[in-house]
Design a protein around this motif. Structure first.
Motif, PDB file in Angstrom:
ATOM      1  N   GLU A 159       0.767  -0.902   0.413  1.00 55.66           N
ATOM      2  CA  GLU A 159       0.085  -0.282  -0.406  1.00 55.66           C
ATOM      3  C   GLU A 159       0.947   1.031   0.013  1.00 55.66           C
ATOM      4  O   GLU A 159       0.758   2.278  -0.828  1.00 55.66           O
ATOM      5  N   ARG A 160       2.160   1.105   0.614  1.00 51.72           N
ATOM      6  CA  ARG A 160       3.217   2.407   0.767  1.00 51.72           C
ATOM      7  C   ARG A 160       3.375   2.428  -0.245  1.00 51.72           C
ATOM      8  O   ARG A 160       3.819   3.548  -1.089  1.00 51.72           O
ATOM      9  N   ASP A 161       3.531   1.513  -1.394  1.00 53.02           N
ATOM     10  CA  ASP A 161       4.774   1.592  -2.652  1.00 53.02           C
ATOM     11  C   ASP A 161       3.354   2.520  -3.726  1.00 53.02           C
ATOM     12  O   ASP A 161       3.501   3.138  -4.364  1.00 53.02           O
ATOM     13  N   LYS A 162       1.845   1.711  -3.453  1.00 53.17           N
ATOM     14  CA  LYS A 162       0.700   2.573  -4.358  1.00 53.17           C
ATOM     15  C   LYS A 162       0.691   4.013  -3.963  1.00 53.17           C
ATOM     16  O   LYS A 162       0.754   5.104  -4.973  1.00 53.17           O
ATOM     17  N   GLN A 163       1.010   4.415  -2.701  1.00 55.31           N
ATOM     18  CA  GLN A 163       0.410   5.634  -2.337  1.00 55.31           C
ATOM     19  C   GLN A 163       2.129   6.287  -2.616  1.00 55.31           C
ATOM     20  O   GLN A 163       1.836   8.338  -3.117  1.00 55.31           O
ATOM     21  N   ALA A 164       2.969   6.092  -3.068  1.00 54.63           N
ATOM     22  CA  ALA A 164       4.351   6.574  -3.491  1.00 54.63           C
ATOM     23  C   ALA A 164       4.407   7.109  -4.986  1.00 54.63           C
ATOM     24  O   ALA A 164       5.194   8.002  -5.245  1.00 54.63           O
ATOM     25  N   SER A 165       3.425   5.890  -5.768  1.00 55.52           N
ATOM     26  CA  SER A 165       3.591   6.295  -7.046  1.00 55.52           C
ATOM     27  C   SER A 165       2.585   7.717  -7.582  1.00 55.52           C
ATOM     28  O   SER A 165       2.368   8.134  -8.713  1.00 55.52           O
ATOM     29  N   LEU A 166       1.979   8.491  -6.428  1.00 53.76           N
ATOM     30  CA  LEU A 166       0.841   9.427  -6.525  1.00 53.76           C
ATOM     31  C   LEU A 166       1.927  10.239  -6.466  1.00 53.76           C
ATOM     32  O   LEU A 166       2.338  10.312  -5.810  1.00 53.76           O
ATOM     33  N   THR A 167       1.591  11.139  -7.360  1.00 56.30           N
ATOM     34  CA  THR A 167       1.689  12.916  -7.975  1.00 56.30           C
ATOM     35  C   THR A 167       1.852  13.224  -6.968  1.00 56.30           C
ATOM     36  O   THR A 167       0.308  13.438  -6.310  1.00 56.30           O
ATOM     37  N   ARG A 208      -5.884   3.755 -11.329  1.00 54.75           N
ATOM     38  CA  ARG A 208      -4.946   2.853 -11.406  1.00 54.75           C
ATOM     39  C   ARG A 208      -4.530   2.384 -10.516  1.00 54.75           C
ATOM     40  O   ARG A 208      -3.733   1.082 -10.139  1.00 54.75           O
ATOM     41  N   LYS A 209      -3.475   3.022  -9.877  1.00 59.07           N
ATOM     42  CA  LYS A 209      -3.180   3.508  -8.426  1.00 59.07           C
ATOM     43  C   LYS A 209      -2.956   2.691  -7.669  1.00 59.07           C
ATOM     44  O   LYS A 209      -1.856   2.194  -6.540  1.00 59.07           O
ATOM     45  N   LEU A 210      -4.189   3.347  -6.962  1.00 53.94           N
ATOM     46  CA  LEU A 210      -4.296   2.568  -6.094  1.00 53.94           C
ATOM     47  C   LEU A 210      -5.237   1.064  -5.325  1.00 53.94           C
ATOM     48  O   LEU A 210      -5.389   0.882  -4.798  1.00 53.94           O
ATOM     49  N   ASP A 211      -5.372   1.280  -7.108  1.00 56.10           N
ATOM     50  CA  ASP A 211      -6.115  -0.800  -7.847  1.00 56.10           C
ATOM     51  C   ASP A 211      -7.735  -0.309  -6.749  1.00 56.10           C
ATOM     52  O   ASP A 211      -8.489  -0.426  -5.978  1.00 56.10           O
ATOM     53  N   VAL A 212      -8.186   1.006  -7.086  1.00 57.44           N
ATOM     54  CA  VAL A 212      -9.696   1.157  -6.669  1.00 57.44           C
ATOM     55  C   VAL A 212     -11.108   1.460  -7.365  1.00 57.44           C
ATOM     56  O   VAL A 212      -9.810   1.674  -9.261  1.00 57.44           O
ATOM     57  N   LYS A 213     -11.913   1.811  -7.761  1.00 59.80           N
ATOM     58  CA  LYS A 213     -12.977   1.768  -9.279  1.00 59.80           C
ATOM     59  C   LYS A 213     -13.869   2.404  -9.147  1.00 59.80           C
ATOM     60  O   LYS A 213     -14.649   2.776 -10.011  1.00 59.80           O
ATOM     61  N   TYR A 221     -11.134   4.400   0.314  1.00 56.85           N
ATOM     62  CA  TYR A 221      -9.418   4.184   0.821  1.00 56.85           C
ATOM     63  C   TYR A 221      -8.807   5.192   1.218  1.00 56.85           C
ATOM     64  O   TYR A 221      -7.886   5.155   2.378  1.00 56.85           O
ATOM     65  N   ALA A 222      -8.642   6.693   0.533  1.00 61.08           N
ATOM     66  CA  ALA A 222      -8.489   7.583   2.285  1.00 61.08           C
ATOM     67  C   ALA A 222      -8.110   7.973   3.003  1.00 61.08           C
ATOM     68  O   ALA A 222      -7.447   8.151   3.932  1.00 61.08           O
ATOM     69  N   LEU A 223      -9.916   7.665   3.478  1.00 61.55           N
ATOM     70  CA  LEU A 223     -10.002   7.584   4.907  1.00 61.55           C
ATOM     71  C   LEU A 223      -9.368   6.607   6.083  1.00 61.55           C
ATOM     72  O   LEU A 223      -8.596   6.653   6.624  1.00 61.55           O
ATOM     73  N   ARG A 224      -8.781   5.486   5.200  1.00 60.28           N
ATOM     74  CA  ARG A 224      -8.487   4.315   6.154  1.00 60.28           C
ATOM     75  C   ARG A 224      -6.900   4.610   6.049  1.00 60.28           C
ATOM     76  O   ARG A 224      -6.102   4.253   7.033  1.00 60.28           O
ATOM     77  N   HIS A 225      -5.899   5.814   4.393  1.00 70.00           N
ATOM     78  CA  HIS A 225      -4.794   5.679   4.540  1.00 70.00           C
ATOM     79  C   HIS A 225      -4.479   6.881   4.816  1.00 70.00           C
ATOM     80  O   HIS A 225      -3.472   7.120   4.878  1.00 70.00           O
ATOM     81  N   HIS A 226      -5.636   7.945   5.428  1.00 72.97           N
ATOM     82  CA  HIS A 226      -5.077   8.684   6.143  1.00 72.97           C
ATOM     83  C   HIS A 226      -4.995   9.841   5.249  1.00 72.97           C
ATOM     84  O   HIS A 226      -3.869  10.810   4.862  1.00 72.97           O
ATOM     85  N   ALA A 233      -0.274  12.422   4.466  1.00 75.27           N
ATOM     86  CA  ALA A 233      -0.359  11.764   2.794  1.00 75.27           C
ATOM     87  C   ALA A 233       0.918  11.853   2.088  1.00 75.27           C
ATOM     88  O   ALA A 233       1.318  11.256   1.675  1.00 75.27           O
ATOM     89  N   ARG A 234       1.327  13.232   2.092  1.00 75.29           N
ATOM     90  CA  ARG A 234       3.309  13.331   1.504  1.00 75.29           C
ATOM     91  C   ARG A 234       3.679  12.976   2.294  1.00 75.29           C
ATOM     92  O   ARG A 234       4.749  12.297   1.573  1.00 75.29           O
ATOM     93  N   ALA A 235       3.894  12.445   3.683  1.00 74.64           N
ATOM     94  CA  ALA A 235       5.071  11.684   3.893  1.00 74.64           C
ATOM     95  C   ALA A 235       4.296   9.706   4.162  1.00 74.64           C
ATOM     96  O   ALA A 235       6.068   9.153   3.808  1.00 74.64           O
ATOM     97  N   ARG A 236       3.200   9.755   3.908  1.00 75.91           N
ATOM     98  CA  ARG A 236       3.130   8.241   2.995  1.00 75.91           C
ATOM     99  C   ARG A 236       3.398   8.383   2.073  1.00 75.91           C
ATOM    100  O   ARG A 236       3.744   7.011   1.859  1.00 75.91           O
ATOM    101  N   ALA A 237       3.328   8.854   0.792  1.00 69.82           N
ATOM    102  CA  ALA A 237       3.069   9.174  -0.515  1.00 69.82           C
ATOM    103  C   ALA A 237       4.646   9.367  -0.557  1.00 69.82           C
ATOM    104  O   ALA A 237       5.229   9.025  -1.864  1.00 69.82           O
ATOM    105  N   GLY A 238       5.625   9.481   0.409  1.00 69.23           N
ATOM    106  CA  GLY A 238       6.847   9.910  -0.098  1.00 69.23           C
ATOM    107  C   GLY A 238       7.308  11.653  -1.057  1.00 69.23           C
ATOM    108  O   GLY A 238       8.579  11.332  -1.318  1.00 69.23           O
ATOM    109  N   VAL A 239       6.427  12.621  -1.049  1.00 70.56           N
ATOM    110  CA  VAL A 239       6.440  13.905  -1.224  1.00 70.56           C
ATOM    111  C   VAL A 239       7.273  14.518   0.014  1.00 70.56           C
ATOM    112  O   VAL A 239       6.447  14.603   0.515  1.00 70.56           O
TER     113      VAL A 239
END
Length: 239
Positions: A159-167, A208-213, A221-226, A233-239
């Protein structure tokens, strides 16, 4: 000094290698006491004496001080093992973790501090003689990590890898969606100063990146993973 080698073979034969006379005197009486099940077959205060005593008598356990009048006895450990000692137990006053770890890697089966209680020194000799190791937990962990870093490597977090792919733009869109969960795409797009068409394109990429529809799944998903919180969000996504 060479001591009496006579006695029952069931005893644990110990050679003491220590350059401080008072410490050596105390160890002889501690280890050689009639009730310990051990006997001191020889003592040495220098490296060359230690090699000679081990070659002459062998030893079940060599109790070795790493500092012999300024000489680091680390290279002596494999020499004593090759020369007839079955086990080497380090008795030391140093707190140098790197040196103690190196002693174990050189072949020592344990480390006991000079400030340890008398019964602990005897117990260490018994355990090492029996084929066990006498090491504290911190030393064991350091040696295990050094031998196999992958064994303690952090487990992958998909999940962290998915979030890190977000711009950064996609994160702002997710935050806007969470902040205005009931708003239309047009309203959210206007709040972000982008067109509704651009918003839809971004949402497709986010799904596509977070595998949601859907927006609903993305909101959950956003609530569950803050991901709705800007800093988190920036810390989790590595931004």
């Amino acid at each position: 000094m060479i001591l009496n080698h006579a006695g029952p073979r069931a005893l644990i034969d110990v050679i003491l290698v220590e350059d401080h006379k008072t410490m050596l005197w105390g160890l002889q009486r501690l280890v050689g006491d009639a009730h310990t099940g051990m006997r001191v077959v020889a003592t040495a205060s220098r490296a060359d004496e230690a090699r000679a005593r081990v070659a002459e008598f062998g030893a079940d356990v060599v109790l070795l001080d790493l500092d012999l009048d300024g000489y680091c006895a680390l290279p002596l450990i494999p020499e004593l093992l090759a020369g007839g000692a079955r086990r080497v137990l380090v008795l030391t006053g140093t707190r140098d973790e790197a040196l103690l770890d190196a002693a174990v890697r050189a072949g020592a089966r344990g480390v006991v501090g000079k400030d340890a209680p008398a019964e602990q020194v005897l117990k260490a000799i018994e355990k090492v003689h029996a084929g066990e190791v006498w090491l504290d937990n911190d030393t064991l962990v350091r040696l295990l990590v050094a031998a196999n870093p992958a064994a303690v490597a952090p487990r992958a977090d998909p999940e962290r890898d998915k979030q890190a792919s977000l711009t950064a733009r996609e994160l702002r869109i997710i935050q806007a969606l969470v902040a205005a969960s009931g708003a239309s795409n047009r309203a959210i797009a206007e709040s972000l100063f982008i067109s509704e068409h651009t918003l839809r394109n971004h949402l497709v990429a986010i799904y596509r990146k977070l595998d949601v529809k859907s927006r609903l799944e993305l909101y959950v998903y956003a609530l569950r993973h803050h991901l709705g919180d800007d800093d988190d969000a920036r810390a989790r996504a590595g931004v």
